[in-house]
Design a protein around this motif. Structure first.
Motif, PDB file in Angstrom:
ATOM      1  N   PHE A  77       8.255   0.095  -5.852  1.00 20.35           N
ATOM      2  CA  PHE A  77       9.386   1.186  -5.150  1.00 20.35           C
ATOM      3  C   PHE A  77      10.739   0.882  -6.084  1.00 20.35           C
ATOM      4  O   PHE A  77      11.589   1.648  -6.118  1.00 20.35           O
ATOM      5  CB  PHE A  77       9.583   1.023  -3.845  1.00 20.35           C
ATOM      6  CG  PHE A  77      10.320   2.270  -3.016  1.00 20.35           C
ATOM      7  CD1 PHE A  77      11.535   2.402  -2.980  1.00 20.35           C
ATOM      8  CD2 PHE A  77       9.388   3.146  -2.799  1.00 20.35           C
ATOM      9  CE1 PHE A  77      12.270   3.551  -2.321  1.00 20.35           C
ATOM     10  CE2 PHE A  77      10.044   4.243  -1.845  1.00 20.35           C
ATOM     11  CZ  PHE A  77      11.365   4.412  -1.459  1.00 20.35           C
ATOM     12  N   MET A 123      11.908  -0.283   9.771  1.00 20.77           N
ATOM     13  CA  MET A 123      11.256  -0.608   8.485  1.00 20.77           C
ATOM     14  C   MET A 123      11.121  -1.983   8.053  1.00 20.77           C
ATOM     15  O   MET A 123      10.480  -2.488   7.151  1.00 20.77           O
ATOM     16  CB  MET A 123      11.738   0.435   7.253  1.00 20.77           C
ATOM     17  CG  MET A 123      11.363   1.800   7.519  1.00 20.77           C
ATOM     18  SD  MET A 123       9.581   2.057   7.442  1.00 20.77           S
ATOM     19  CE  MET A 123       9.273   1.584   5.530  1.00 20.77           C
ATOM     20  N   TYR A 182       7.937  -2.845   6.567  1.00 16.24           N
ATOM     21  CA  TYR A 182       7.721  -3.056   5.307  1.00 16.24           C
ATOM     22  C   TYR A 182       8.456  -4.339   4.673  1.00 16.24           C
ATOM     23  O   TYR A 182       8.053  -5.080   3.906  1.00 16.24           O
ATOM     24  CB  TYR A 182       8.051  -1.876   4.578  1.00 16.24           C
ATOM     25  CG  TYR A 182       8.140  -2.007   3.072  1.00 16.24           C
ATOM     26  CD1 TYR A 182       6.943  -2.080   2.172  1.00 16.24           C
ATOM     27  CD2 TYR A 182       9.267  -1.759   2.483  1.00 16.24           C
ATOM     28  CE1 TYR A 182       7.016  -2.236   0.839  1.00 16.24           C
ATOM     29  CE2 TYR A 182       9.498  -2.183   1.155  1.00 16.24           C
ATOM     30  CZ  TYR A 182       8.263  -2.240   0.377  1.00 16.24           C
ATOM     31  OH  TYR A 182       8.708  -2.283  -0.948  1.00 16.24           O
ATOM     32  N   PHE A 183       9.789  -4.085   4.961  1.00 21.78           N
ATOM     33  CA  PHE A 183      10.859  -4.985   4.053  1.00 21.78           C
ATOM     34  C   PHE A 183      10.632  -6.420   4.470  1.00 21.78           C
ATOM     35  O   PHE A 183      10.600  -7.539   3.438  1.00 21.78           O
ATOM     36  CB  PHE A 183      12.077  -4.675   4.671  1.00 21.78           C
ATOM     37  CG  PHE A 183      12.647  -3.767   3.777  1.00 21.78           C
ATOM     38  CD1 PHE A 183      12.665  -3.974   2.349  1.00 21.78           C
ATOM     39  CD2 PHE A 183      13.019  -2.577   4.307  1.00 21.78           C
ATOM     40  CE1 PHE A 183      13.058  -3.047   1.647  1.00 21.78           C
ATOM     41  CE2 PHE A 183      13.582  -1.567   3.502  1.00 21.78           C
ATOM     42  CZ  PHE A 183      13.438  -1.777   2.140  1.00 21.78           C
ATOM     43  N   THR A 240       2.931   8.483  -3.577  1.00 16.89           N
ATOM     44  CA  THR A 240       2.522   8.166  -4.978  1.00 16.89           C
ATOM     45  C   THR A 240       1.376   6.958  -4.807  1.00 16.89           C
ATOM     46  O   THR A 240       0.333   6.949  -5.510  1.00 16.89           O
ATOM     47  CB  THR A 240       3.490   7.528  -5.820  1.00 16.89           C
ATOM     48  OG1 THR A 240       4.646   8.328  -5.545  1.00 16.89           O
ATOM     49  CG2 THR A 240       3.388   7.589  -7.260  1.00 16.89           C
ATOM     50  N   THR A 241       1.559   6.079  -4.186  1.00 18.40           N
ATOM     51  CA  THR A 241       0.767   4.708  -3.855  1.00 18.40           C
ATOM     52  C   THR A 241      -0.456   5.203  -3.229  1.00 18.40           C
ATOM     53  O   THR A 241      -1.615   4.888  -3.809  1.00 18.40           O
ATOM     54  CB  THR A 241       1.643   3.759  -3.030  1.00 18.40           C
ATOM     55  OG1 THR A 241       2.945   3.605  -3.638  1.00 18.40           O
ATOM     56  CG2 THR A 241       0.809   2.190  -3.038  1.00 18.40           C
ATOM     57  N   ARG A 265       6.677   8.861  -0.702  1.00 19.36           N
ATOM     58  CA  ARG A 265       6.317   9.852  -1.310  1.00 19.36           C
ATOM     59  C   ARG A 265       4.882  10.160  -1.611  1.00 19.36           C
ATOM     60  O   ARG A 265       4.562  11.139  -2.039  1.00 19.36           O
ATOM     61  CB  ARG A 265       6.985   9.661  -2.801  1.00 19.36           C
ATOM     62  CG  ARG A 265       8.447   9.522  -3.002  1.00 19.36           C
ATOM     63  CD  ARG A 265       8.924   9.318  -4.232  1.00 19.36           C
ATOM     64  NE  ARG A 265      10.416   8.924  -4.234  1.00 19.36           N
ATOM     65  CZ  ARG A 265      10.969   7.829  -3.935  1.00 19.36           C
ATOM     66  NH1 ARG A 265      10.293   6.726  -3.766  1.00 19.36           N
ATOM     67  NH2 ARG A 265      12.258   7.749  -4.058  1.00 19.36           N
ATOM     68  N   ASP A 304      -2.242   0.749   4.603  1.00 20.79           N
ATOM     69  CA  ASP A 304      -1.168   0.709   4.007  1.00 20.79           C
ATOM     70  C   ASP A 304       0.056   0.715   5.031  1.00 20.79           C
ATOM     71  O   ASP A 304      -0.386   1.069   6.256  1.00 20.79           O
ATOM     72  CB  ASP A 304      -0.720   1.909   2.879  1.00 20.79           C
ATOM     73  CG  ASP A 304       0.319   1.279   1.897  1.00 20.79           C
ATOM     74  OD1 ASP A 304       0.647   0.168   2.170  1.00 20.79           O
ATOM     75  OD2 ASP A 304       0.709   1.982   1.101  1.00 20.79           O
ATOM     76  N   VAL A 319      18.347   1.688   3.159  1.00 22.10           N
ATOM     77  CA  VAL A 319      17.044   1.725   2.731  1.00 22.10           C
ATOM     78  C   VAL A 319      16.871   3.048   1.755  1.00 22.10           C
ATOM     79  O   VAL A 319      17.032   3.940   2.468  1.00 22.10           O
ATOM     80  CB  VAL A 319      16.130   1.661   4.077  1.00 22.10           C
ATOM     81  CG1 VAL A 319      14.699   1.663   3.472  1.00 22.10           C
ATOM     82  CG2 VAL A 319      16.241   0.509   4.760  1.00 22.10           C
ATOM     83  N   ASP A 320      16.088   2.639   0.627  1.00 19.61           N
ATOM     84  CA  ASP A 320      15.965   3.697  -0.330  1.00 19.61           C
ATOM     85  C   ASP A 320      14.797   4.466   0.257  1.00 19.61           C
ATOM     86  O   ASP A 320      13.794   4.486  -0.485  1.00 19.61           O
ATOM     87  CB  ASP A 320      15.604   3.060  -1.619  1.00 19.61           C
ATOM     88  CG  ASP A 320      15.941   4.286  -2.687  1.00 19.61           C
ATOM     89  OD1 ASP A 320      16.323   5.378  -2.386  1.00 19.61           O
ATOM     90  OD2 ASP A 320      16.020   4.019  -3.870  1.00 19.61           O
ATOM     91  N   ILE A 321      15.069   5.204   1.325  1.00 18.85           N
ATOM     92  CA  ILE A 321      13.916   6.294   1.667  1.00 18.85           C
ATOM     93  C   ILE A 321      14.803   7.485   1.473  1.00 18.85           C
ATOM     94  O   ILE A 321      15.467   7.862   2.232  1.00 18.85           O
ATOM     95  CB  ILE A 321      13.580   5.972   3.078  1.00 18.85           C
ATOM     96  CG1 ILE A 321      12.762   4.897   3.358  1.00 18.85           C
ATOM     97  CG2 ILE A 321      12.715   7.281   3.581  1.00 18.85           C
ATOM     98  CD1 ILE A 321      12.421   4.663   4.712  1.00 18.85           C
TER      99      ILE A 321
HETATM  100  P1  AMP Z   1       5.046   5.911  -1.944  1.00 13.18           P
HETATM  101  O1  AMP Z   1       4.225   5.595  -3.183  1.00 13.18           O
HETATM  102  O2  AMP Z   1       6.265   6.564  -2.290  1.00 13.18           O
HETATM  103  O3  AMP Z   1       4.424   6.721  -1.006  1.00 13.18           O
HETATM  104  O4  AMP Z   1       5.353   4.558  -1.378  1.00 13.18           O
HETATM  105  C1  AMP Z   1       4.781   3.744  -0.492  1.00 13.18           C
HETATM  106  C2  AMP Z   1       4.549   2.363  -0.916  1.00 13.18           C
HETATM  107  O5  AMP Z   1       5.785   1.930  -0.815  1.00 13.18           O
HETATM  108  C3  AMP Z   1       4.029   1.870   0.522  1.00 13.18           C
HETATM  109  O6  AMP Z   1       3.098   0.967  -0.192  1.00 13.18           O
HETATM  110  C4  AMP Z   1       5.107   0.797   0.946  1.00 13.18           C
HETATM  111  O7  AMP Z   1       4.658  -0.464   0.950  1.00 13.18           O
HETATM  112  C5  AMP Z   1       6.136   0.828   0.067  1.00 13.18           C
HETATM  113  N1  AMP Z   1       7.419   1.194   0.644  1.00 13.18           N
HETATM  114  C6  AMP Z   1       7.608   1.640   1.928  1.00 13.18           C
HETATM  115  N2  AMP Z   1       9.125   1.873   2.027  1.00 13.18           N
HETATM  116  C7  AMP Z   1       9.660   1.417   1.049  1.00 13.18           C
HETATM  117  C8  AMP Z   1      11.295   1.368   0.728  1.00 13.18           C
HETATM  118  N3  AMP Z   1      11.957   1.533   1.407  1.00 13.18           N
HETATM  119  N4  AMP Z   1      11.435   0.621  -0.554  1.00 13.18           N
HETATM  120  C9  AMP Z   1      10.303   0.160  -1.377  1.00 13.18           C
HETATM  121  N5  AMP Z   1       8.936   0.250  -0.976  1.00 13.18           N
HETATM  122  C10 AMP Z   1       8.703   0.833   0.211  1.00 13.18           C
END
Ligand code: AMP
Ligand code: SF4
Length: 474
Positions: free
Chosen positions: A324, A249, A253-254, A363-364, A361, A356, A397-399
């Motif tokens: 997030f 990750m 992403y990070f 949401t985004t 989750r 993306d 990592v906050d997954i």
């Molecule tokens: P979600 O809306 O929960 O599906 O989060 C997905 C979005 O969060 C993506 O656009 C990623 O860029 C970002 N993302 C992915 N992993 C992480 C993480 N561990 N911490 C913060 N943001 C994240």
């Protein structure tokens, strides 16, 4: 208690410096470059060889060091951290670096990662009389160092304490006469060593070196302990290196696009992931757009390879924190709304490929598909530059938990329907590894894939999991 500690996952950036008269100023600039790794707290501890000075607080780097506060920090050695914490890890007492003063030798610590046997060690230490000041698993190391046999040298005490930890940990430690750096045996979190003139520096990401004009020397190796003092630099092992397992990750992403991890530039790796997706899926579309900021590189790659023009279809409000980082789902949804706006002139009447980096989750993605359609997009094809996330991360990592991950127990088509997209494509784990392109020949090219495959590179202790997750923990 279990749930509380499971919630303590941190995503952090650490920095350390030895041998520079402006250790605090340099640390401050480095923290700015690492700010994307955590926005909830920041701190710097310095030493001039006689005691320590510390400034730390909740807030952004700018806020914590506002005014002339930095002038109070004088020293040639320092460590620093920016941190993100979940709700339970909040509070000034948890902001790092932590500082432990003692007549037998004081020590300050900052850490990135998550120690998976922290609860077990903490209970053991408490039974022996240790009293903890924080919720942080970082404090466990300080107690372990203190409790080791008095006849050992400080270096051996640190080594012995480190060898008891399991999980992901990139530590920077400061004493009055040295900077110590340690990387866990799997090398789960990035940590790079650099030089700034005669001074040594260490940082979670190489972008911190660029901002201070330091030169990158090498990655800190799995299981390595580096000690830097006025006599020079010394490296040894506190544990044999296990299979390398750098967090995937970080690439996805990070990390910042201008950072390199183990010699691989993040922007280029993400771009290759985007190109690979364009080779694997043929979509009839008019424009490609990326979700700012972490997906732009993959979107550029997808556009280049597919020949579909790249456009600025989404704008990010820079003054809102990362989606997030919001602690609750309700706040997160509000955050998403405040953060991104579609550019109507770009998407109206168009078939849009929305790239993306990942779906956690959902949401985004769901929100963006809706935003683009409300702005007139006739079709929205969602392309994700990583595999579906199906398992929680125990390494900092906050997954979150399985139940919150949209891809756990759902088919791609069910996810597509939930987010309202016309099509949905993910990258396979193999394609992601090949695209990132680490030359490492060990398992999974030396990357951790646990949140994509459920195969964890270390033992997972039952105390790491939430009670309802326990059954699936090895
Ligand atoms: P979600 O809306 O929960 O599906 O989060 C997905 C979005 O969060 C993506 O656009 C990623 O860029 C970002 N993302 C992915 N992993 C992480 C993480 N561990 N911490 C913060 N943001 C994240
Ligand atoms: Fe990174 Fe996923 Fe491994 Fe956690 S489980 S260290 S997020 S690759």
């Amino acid at each position: 208690m279990l749930a509380e500690l499971r919630g303590l996952n941190e995503e952090c950036g650490v920095f350390g410096i030895w041998g520079h008269e402006d250790a605090a100023q340099i640390s401050y600039y480095a923290l700015h470059a690492l700010q994307h790794r955590g926005q909830e707290g920041a701190g710097i501890v310095v030493t001039n060889g006689e005691g320590f000075q510390v400034i730390k607080d909740e807030g952004l780097v700018n806020e914590v060091f506002a005014g002339n506060r930095l002038n109070d920090l004088k020293g040639h050695g320092g460590i620093a951290q920016v941190r993100y914490s979940s709700e339970n890890g909040r509070g000034i007492e948890n902001v790092q670096p932590l500082l432990f003063r003692s007549t037998t030798g004081s020590i300050s610590l900052a850490h990135n990662g998550n120690i998976v046997n922290a609860v077990e060690l903490r209970e053991h230490l408490e039974r022996q009389g240790s009293i903890f000041q924080t919720n942080s698993d970082t404090e466990v190391l300080a107690h372990l160092i203190k409790r080791s046999s008095g006849s050992l040298t400080q270096r051996d005490r640190v080594k012995k304490a480190l060898s008891m930890l399991k999980g992901a940990f990139a530590f920077v430690m400061l004493t009055e006469d040295s900077l110590m750096i340690a990387q866990d045996p799997n090398g789960l979190r990035p940590l790079s060593l650099g030089k700034l003139g005669d001074a040594w520096v260490v940082a979670s990401e190489t972008c911190a070196f660029d901002i201070i004009g330091a030169e990158h020397v090498r990655s800190v190796e799995p299981g390595e302990l580096i000690i830097i003092n006025n006599k020079g630099i010394h490296s040894e092992r506190f544990a044999p290196a296990a299979d390398s397992a750098m967090c995937s990750m970080e690439y996805v992403y990070f990390a910042r696009p201008d950072s390199d991890i183990d010699g691989i530039n993040i922007h280029m790796a993400r771009k290759r992931c985007g190109k690979r997706l364009a080779r694997e899926v043929k979509i009839d579309a008019d424009v490609v757009t990326g979700v700012p900021d972490s997906s732009i590189s993959a979107a550029i790659g997808f556009s280049e390879e597919s020949g579909i023009p790249y456009e600025l279809g989404l704008i990010k409000n820079r003054y809102v924190g990362r989606t997030f980082i919001e602690p609750s789902q309700e706040l997160r949804e509000k955050g998403v709304k405040m953060k991104l706006s579609p550019v109507r002139q770009v998407v109206n009447g168009k078939r849009v490929v929305m790239v993306d980096d990942s779906i956690v989750r959902g949401t985004t993605s769901k929100r963006i598909v809706t935003l683009l359609k409300e702005a007139g997009a006739t079709e929205v094809h969602v392309v994700i530059a990583s595999p579906p996330l199906v398992s929680p991360c125990f390494y900092g990592v906050d997954i979150s938990t399985d139940s919150e991950l949209i891809a756990t127990n759902r088919s791609i088509d069910e996810i597509r329907e939930l987010i309202g997209a016309d099509s949905l494509t993910f990258l396979s784990p193999e394609a992601m590894l090949e695209s990132i392109g680490r030359p490492d020949t060990t398992k999974n090219c030396g990357q951790c894939l646990a949140c994509f495959t459920g195969e964890y590179p270390t033992d997972i202790y039952s105390d790491t999991a939430l009670p309802h997750e326990k059954e699936r923990v090895r």
